[in-house]
Write a protein that holds these residues in place. Structure first.
Motif, mmCIF file in Angstrom:
data_model
loop_
_atom_site.group_PDB
_atom_site.id
_atom_site.type_symbol
_atom_site.label_atom_id
_atom_site.label_comp_id
_atom_site.label_asym_id
_atom_site.label_seq_id
_atom_site.Cartn_x
_atom_site.Cartn_y
_atom_site.Cartn_z
ATOM 1 N N LEU A 288 0.823 -1.207 0.000
ATOM 2 C CA LEU A 288 0.000 0.000 0.000
ATOM 3 C C LEU A 288 0.860 1.262 0.000
ATOM 4 C CD1 LEU A 288 -2.833 -1.026 2.478
ATOM 5 C CD2 LEU A 288 -3.100 -0.510 0.049
ATOM 6 N N ALA A 289 1.525 1.544 1.118
ATOM 7 C CA ALA A 289 2.337 2.756 1.214
ATOM 8 C C ALA A 289 3.255 2.667 2.419
ATOM 9 C CB ALA A 289 1.444 3.988 1.342
ATOM 10 N N PRO A 290 4.516 3.091 2.263
ATOM 11 C CA PRO A 290 5.426 3.085 3.412
ATOM 12 C C PRO A 290 4.954 3.970 4.562
ATOM 13 C CG PRO A 290 6.643 3.355 1.344
ATOM 14 C CD PRO A 290 5.189 3.499 1.016
ATOM 15 N N ALA A 291 4.197 5.032 4.243
ATOM 16 C CA ALA A 291 3.795 5.974 5.276
ATOM 17 C C ALA A 291 2.882 5.354 6.324
ATOM 18 C CB ALA A 291 3.088 7.182 4.642
ATOM 19 N N LEU A 292 2.257 4.216 6.023
ATOM 20 C CA LEU A 292 1.382 3.583 7.009
ATOM 21 C C LEU A 292 2.162 3.079 8.216
ATOM 22 C CD1 LEU A 292 -1.000 1.497 4.710
ATOM 23 C CD2 LEU A 292 -1.456 3.698 5.817
ATOM 24 N N ARG A 293 3.431 2.699 8.008
ATOM 25 C CA ARG A 293 4.280 2.155 9.074
ATOM 26 C C ARG A 293 3.577 1.007 9.795
ATOM 27 N NH1 ARG A 293 7.671 2.198 6.950
ATOM 28 N NH2 ARG A 293 8.984 1.607 8.693
ATOM 29 N N ILE A 294 3.139 0.027 9.022
ATOM 30 C CA ILE A 294 2.525 -1.171 9.589
ATOM 31 C C ILE A 294 3.214 -2.394 8.985
ATOM 32 C CG2 ILE A 294 0.432 -2.552 9.836
ATOM 33 C CD1 ILE A 294 -1.216 -0.037 9.642
ATOM 34 N N GLY A 295 3.684 -3.260 9.863
ATOM 35 C CA GLY A 295 4.288 -4.510 9.437
ATOM 36 C C GLY A 295 3.982 -5.584 10.451
ATOM 37 N N TRP A 296 4.542 -6.771 10.235
ATOM 38 C CA TRP A 296 4.283 -7.887 11.146
ATOM 39 C C TRP A 296 5.528 -8.748 11.289
ATOM 40 C CZ3 TRP A 296 0.990 -6.284 7.281
ATOM 41 C CH2 TRP A 296 1.196 -6.821 6.008
ATOM 42 N N LEU A 297 5.659 -9.291 12.464
ATOM 43 C CA LEU A 297 6.785 -10.148 12.824
ATOM 44 C C LEU A 297 6.221 -11.416 13.439
ATOM 45 C CD1 LEU A 297 9.781 -10.801 13.496
ATOM 46 C CD2 LEU A 297 9.535 -9.341 15.523
ATOM 47 N N VAL A 298 6.619 -12.563 12.884
ATOM 48 C CA VAL A 298 6.221 -13.864 13.426
ATOM 49 C C VAL A 298 7.505 -14.597 13.788
ATOM 50 C CG1 VAL A 298 4.951 -15.996 13.039
ATOM 51 C CG2 VAL A 298 4.188 -13.891 11.916
ATOM 52 N N ALA A 299 7.735 -14.772 15.073
ATOM 53 C CA ALA A 299 8.997 -15.322 15.559
ATOM 54 C C ALA A 299 8.778 -16.699 16.166
ATOM 55 C CB ALA A 299 9.611 -14.379 16.595
#
Length: 441
Positions: A288-299
């Motif tokens: 979508l867009a970098p400006a959203l600053r939303i990601g996910w981490l599955v460890a």
């Protein structure tokens, strides 16, 4: 090593050759280690009413941007530098951000959300988004995870930052990285006090024999679409990586550009094959867009509690309302529809860049055309790519020199993002690259 040289069709553009191991190209000494001087940026190019923008010579200090070892602010300096055409890699087509769908989802979220949603949220992320991400990963990446194992973060950069103390507490003081590989990711690891020994990449992906030789316990990889070469890790190389991990190694999987594939469905994520030895990272930045600053981490399970603590004490969790809007886009199918739209646009822009390169940079080799949002181009001759990038900026074009993303010497090249420009803008930008290279003799 790099994919084989491109073939020129008698009637068409450059076409990348099938991947194979090719002899090493000419090497260039590493740049002298000195702090990069603060760049002086060129004046904006001016546009003639009757045609494309005219080149405006750069101010005298602009070349300092590409001198020496790039520092932590180099990407900010390049972003701020005025230019006519921006080929910076990693930029999606932001003009087609689904504003109407986002507004509809946002209105629905505001109308339906309980008052409690406006308070401090779960530091792990909004439960609705964690469930939506788990469903998305199962559908799109073959990764089966419980929503409780998903940690919402502010992009892959924060995922790496949260991992720093957790890895050090586990006795990991170094993370091997691909070479060439992302300068930005390397900077984030170094900022956390972790060494980043380089491991060469060839036509099949990262070389596992060289990885073993480093003696490190962890490695950061972009196996679905290696940055910047575009190599997809082969089946045999994946088996070698999983054997290395089963013997005690840890893979940090940056699922970079995985959904932007044009010739076949995306390959499954490594996380789908060996969950307890892979930290999986993804984000909405290229979707979508970098400006959203939303990601996910599955460890892996053994790290989850410590990562939640790290997230809690870092920022108490991401902003909740954008998470709920993104969850609605994922669950409604709007995000998949958007992805189908931009794939077609990106494919046409990639083709426009390949065609333009064939005419303007004869002898150039195109790498990584099958997927992603950028091409890497290597070229014959002895012009250092930092000089080429500086000349390109003087001619109004922003791009990355390939050597920024190396720790060891290798053939010169440029990393060119194509997703954010129309075919006409791309043709103009590549023509400027051709003039820039010719100006260097």
């Amino acid at each position: 090593m790099h994919p084989a040289p491109a073939r020129r069709s008698p009637a068409g553009p450059i076409h990348p050759a099938p991947a194979r191991r090719s002899p090493a190209g000419p090497t260039h000494p590493a740049p002298a280690r000195r702090s990069p001087a603060g760049p002086t940026h060129p004046a904006p190019a001016h546009r003639s009413p009757a045609g494309p923008p005219h080149d405006t010579p750069a101010a005298s200090g602009t070349a300092g941007l590409f001198d020496g070892v790039p520092g932590g602010g180099v990407f900010d300096a390049l972003r701020d530098a005025p230019a006519v055409v921006d080929f910076t890699p990693g930029r999606p087509d932001l003009t087609v951000f689904p504003r109407a769908a986002w507004l509809r989802a946002e209105r629905a979220v505001l109308a339906e959300s309980a008052a409690d949603h406006l308070g401090y949220g779960d530091p792990r992320g909004a439960p609705l988004l964690r469930r939506a991400v788990a469903d998305w990963l199962a559908r799109m990446r073959g990764v089966r995870v419980d929503p409780e194992s998903v940690l919402i973060v502010a992009g892959t950069a924060q995922a790496l930052t949260l991992l720093h103390p957790v890895l050090r507490a586990d006795g990991v003081d170094a993370v091997a990285v691909e070479d060439p590989g992302s300068l930005g990711a390397r900077q984030h690891l170094a900022n956390g006090g972790l060494a980043t020994p380089p491991v060469p990449v060839d036509a099949d992906g990262v070389r596992v024999d060289a990885l073993r030789a480093t003696g490190v316990r962890a490695v950061l990889l972009t196996p679905a679409h290696q940055f910047p070469t575009g190599v997809v890790t082969s089946g045999e190389r994946r088996r070698e990586l999983l054997e290395w991990a089963r013997a005690g190694g840890l893979i940090l999987e940056d699922d970079y550009d995985a959904e932007h594939r044009y010739d076949r469905p995306p390959v499954p994520a490594l996380r789908a094959l060996l969950a307890d030895r892979v930290c999986y990272m993804g984000s909405a930045s290229k979707l979508l867009a970098p400006a959203l600053r939303i990601g996910w981490l599955v460890a892996p399970a053994r790290y989850r509690s410590a990562l939640v603590d790290a997230k809690r004490f870092n920022d108490l969790g991401n902003a909740v309302l954008p998470q709920l809007v993104l969850a609605r886009l994922m669950e409604s199918g709007a995000l998949e529809r958007h992805l189908r739209l931009v794939r077609g646009r990106h494919r046409r822009r990639r083709d426009a860049m390949i065609t333009a390169l064939a005419g303007q940079l004869p002898g150039a080799v195109v790498h990584g055309a099958a997927a992603g949002l950028h091409l890497t181009v290597t070229y014959p001759g002895d012009v250092p790519d930092t000089e080429f990038a500086a000349a390109a900026l003087a001619h109004g074009v922003k791009c990355h020199p390939l050597s920024w993303h190396r720790q060891t010497p290798g053939p010169p090249g440029l990393v060119l993002g194509y997703a954010a420009g129309s075919p006409g803008v791309i043709a103009d930008g590549v023509a400027r690259l051709g003039r820039a290279l010719r100006s260097l003799g």
